[in-house]
Design an enzyme around this catalytic site. Structure first.
Site, PDB file in Angstrom:
ATOM      1  N   ASP A 381       0.844  -1.105  -0.071  1.00  0.00           N
ATOM      2  CA  ASP A 381      -0.046   0.030   0.112  1.00  0.00           C
ATOM      3  C   ASP A 381       0.923   1.265  -0.053  1.00  0.00           C
ATOM      4  O   ASP A 381       1.771   1.482   0.988  1.00  0.00           O
ATOM      5  CB  ASP A 381      -0.818   0.146   1.200  1.00  0.00           C
ATOM      6  CG  ASP A 381      -1.879   1.053   1.329  1.00  0.00           C
ATOM      7  OD1 ASP A 381      -2.814   1.063   0.414  1.00  0.00           O
ATOM      8  OD2 ASP A 381      -1.932   2.055   2.215  1.00  0.00           O
ATOM      9  N   GLU A 410       1.219  -0.560  -5.005  1.00  0.00           N
ATOM     10  CA  GLU A 410      -0.091   0.325  -5.241  1.00  0.00           C
ATOM     11  C   GLU A 410       0.328   1.647  -4.983  1.00  0.00           C
ATOM     12  O   GLU A 410       0.564   2.198  -4.062  1.00  0.00           O
ATOM     13  CB  GLU A 410      -1.091  -0.171  -4.074  1.00  0.00           C
ATOM     14  CG  GLU A 410      -2.573   0.653  -4.318  1.00  0.00           C
ATOM     15  CD  GLU A 410      -2.341   1.957  -3.397  1.00  0.00           C
ATOM     16  OE1 GLU A 410      -3.507   2.567  -3.440  1.00  0.00           O
ATOM     17  OE2 GLU A 410      -1.507   2.207  -2.712  1.00  0.00           O
TER      18      GLU A 410
END
Length: 654
Positions: A381, A410
């Site tokens: 993330d 991401e």
């Protein structure tokens, strides 16, 4: 460029692929061929020999002769068989024997060769014999004697000097004493096949309970694996599975205050129950998790975990290592912000801490913990908000010991940041696909991703939606938009994913007009999903994924070719397998509200097949065959029926 010094004369330049002067490796998967090009030349008219050297890191070097392409450009390739790091470089030398042989051939044709010319060759052969093995040396000395035999006619001696046998023997034992070596050893990071070809399905385990309103568990998710496997996915991606903080917990629809029963966002990691190595107690135990990993593998799928390096105010790190966070002048810890948004339920980690070495080791141990549990795929993330040097160190260390690990970045950020993360080691990358919403935009973006240097290190993973992103096209385009965007993601890119069941159930309501957030977002509440609805896209998705698996043309990206179409609402492209036997042609109507038709320019010759008419294409979605009779062929796509043609060029067409 390698500039020779002293007596060396060969120049080597423009080696490709080479990323940032060799600072970063290019990427391949096992079984791929690495094709290497280089410029090479010397002063004057002497011939040169150029070789490609390669090895698996730490192994023995192998060599292959590079083929002259013309204009001093050379090419060769080698195959990478196992995950890990391979190395390659280029070297070259002046080929004195080859130059002499070519000159002798020309002189003899003109009738001007002399005794001295033959003696020069004999000296070169004698030197070659001194470098050769015993058997070859013996034969070379015999050929040397034949060249020196002044009792034999010149013509016969010339035939000896230009014979294939002598050329073979001298090529096998060249004089490389003045060899030029390219100054850099370049690297290839080789991954397993799933790094280049994968289908991801994101699911919240807490929303998999069969009992409405009840928090789901890993065991509940195990009962959902049949469904996910039938859809055709091979990676089951879980948002963070850790304890969730209580302080500043978000409520439904991202409300700043949570109700007493609101579960909070899984990305607000950490509580008194533990942090990044702990499991949310309502999901199950460590043993339940490892059972899930094994059950997923039994379907030919694998678990991907979300690693989000941020902490709720209740995370043990905050108490045990306050030096790993930024303290504000009032003594409070700096929470995450993206003005005007505030994320008071999470604290970002301070990568400028003086205790950075201990921080790095601890964060690496998070990956190691879950690797020990059997996980080999991680979605990371917001990696662009952490130090790039940290990622290069961490990924390099992990993959040196576990070369089968896959890292998905991401990072919806600026292009150079995204590409920088890919260069330093991330296996796959999120992209701008979600926001490329016209045929022209997709052609431009995919051309960049598949035909420029970017393709050497950046593996795109296309997502039509995520828990954070419900694009306007999906909000307003209806079922046809979901079908088109899924087909585009799954066929333009060899790696793709969706957030489900929201996607296959055509969930399209935003929290408010102009927002890309879902109404009743699963990020902030447990959802009860009623699967197998009459309007769902399960059959469509399953068919697309089966087509992907069955057609090797769709397993890579560099084979993408766009084709002309006379309607700006239509996008047409093809992919062909390396051997040319499998060809997929896709036509998508990106006007989701009206039927569109047009003429598509395509023939078998466009993808390297025999140029013949007529030929047959079969739509693999409807199992309908069409006979096309020329370069331009008519298509019509009605979004109320299907916005996609997924054609395969039939085998055996004439």
């Amino acid at each position: 460029m390698s500039v020779p010094t002293g007596r060396g004369r060969v120049v080597i330049d423009r080696v490709f692929p080479e990323i940032d002067c060799g600072a970063f490796p290019v990427k391949r998967v096992q079984g791929d061929d690495v094709v290497v090009d280089a410029d090479a030349f010397a002063d004057g008219h002497d011939a040169v020999r150029i070789v490609l050297r390669y090895r698996r890191s730490g192994g023995r070097w192998a060599e292959t002769e590079m083929e002259a392409l013309g204009n001093d450009r050379y090419r060769a390739s080698f195959r990478v068989e196992r995950p890990g790091i391979y190395e390659y470089t280029v070297c070259g030398w002046v080929d004195h024997f080859g130059s002499w042989r070519d000159g002798l051939t020309k002189k003899h044709a003109a009738g001007v060769e002399t005794e001295v010319d033959l003696l020069i060759g004999a000296d070169l052969v004698a030197a070659g014999a001194s470098r050769a093995s015993a058997k070859d040396a013996s034969r070379l000395r015999e050929l040397e004697a034949a060249l020196r035999d002044d009792q034999t006619l010149h013509g016969k001696r010339v035939r000896v000097g230009t014979s294939p046998e002598l050329t073979r023997l001298m090529d096998a034992h060249p004089d490389r004493s003045l060899q030029t070596d390219y100054p850099r050893r370049l690297a290839v990071r080789v991954d397993r096949e799933r790094a280049a070809f994968s289908a991801w399905y994101e699911v919240f385990p807490r929303s998999t309970s069969p009992e409405p309103g009840k928090h789901g568990t890993f065991r509940d998710l195990m009962n959902r694996l049949d469904y996910i496997a039938e859809l055709g996915f091979d990676i089951v991606y879980l948002p963070p599975i850790h304890p969730i903080g209580h302080t500043k917990r978000k409520g439904k629809n991202n409300a700043l205050e949570a109700g007493p029963n609101d579960p909070g966002s899984p990305w607000a990691i950490g509580s008194e129950e533990g942090g990044h190595k702990a499991i949310h107690p309502e999901l199950g135990t460590y043993e339940d998790f490892t059972a899930l990993v094994k059950a997923t593998a039994s379907y030919g799928m694998e678990i991907a975990l979300d690693i989000a390096f941020q902490c709720s105010p209740d995370h043990p790190y905050v108490r045990e290592h306050p030096e790993w966070f930024v303290l504000r002048p009032d003594g409070t810890v700096q929470f995450a912000e993206n003005p005007p948004k505030k994320y008071e339920d999470i604290y970002p980690i301070n990568f400028e801490t003086e205790d950075w070495a201990a921080l790095w080791e601890e964060l690496k141990s998070v990956f190691e913990h879950w690797i020990d549990a059997g996980v080999r795929v991680f979605r990371v993330d917001n990696p662009h908000t952490k130090a790039y040097g940290f990622w290069q160190w961490l990924i390099g260390d992990i993959k040196s010991r576990y070369p089968d690990v896959i890292f998905l970045a991401e990072a919806f950020t600026r292009p150079r940041r995204m590409y920088g993360l890919a260069k330093l080691g991330f296996t796959q990358s999120y992209t701008y696909f979600t926001w490329r919403n016209t045929p022209a935009e997709l052609r431009e973006y995919l051309t960049e991703l598949t035909t420029t240097e970017v393709a050497e290190y950046f593996r795109p993973n296309f997502w039509p939606n995520t828990p954070d992103i419900l694009h306007e096209d999906l909000q307003l385009g209806g079922r046809a938009a979901f079908m088109a965007r899924y087909a585009l993601a799954a066929t333009l890119s060899s790696n793709h994913g969706i957030y489900g069941p929201a996607f296959e159930l055509v969930e399209h309501t935003p929290r408010e007009p102009g927002s890309e957030e879902y109404l009743n977002s699963e990020k902030y509440e447990v959802r009860d999903w009623e699967l197998h609805q009459p309007h769902d896209l399960t059959a469509f998705i399953s068919t697309i994924n089966k087509v992907r698996r069955d057609n090797p043309a769709l397993h890579r990206n560099r084979n993408l070719r766009f084709h002309a179409v006379d309607n700006a609402s239509l996008l047409c492209y093809s992919k062909a397998s390396d051997d040319g036997k499998n060809v997929i042609l896709v036509v998508v109507n990106m006007d989701y509200h009206a039927a569109q038709s047009g003429m598509v320019e395509f023939s078998p010759a466009a993808v390297g097949r025999a140029h013949t008419f007529p030929f047959t294409v079969r739509d693999l979605l409807s199992d309908t065959a069409y006979t096309w009779n020329g370069y331009w062929n008519f298509v019509r796509l009605d979004p109320d029926e299907s916005p996609v043609h997924l054609f395969r060029l039939e085998q055996g067409v004439r």
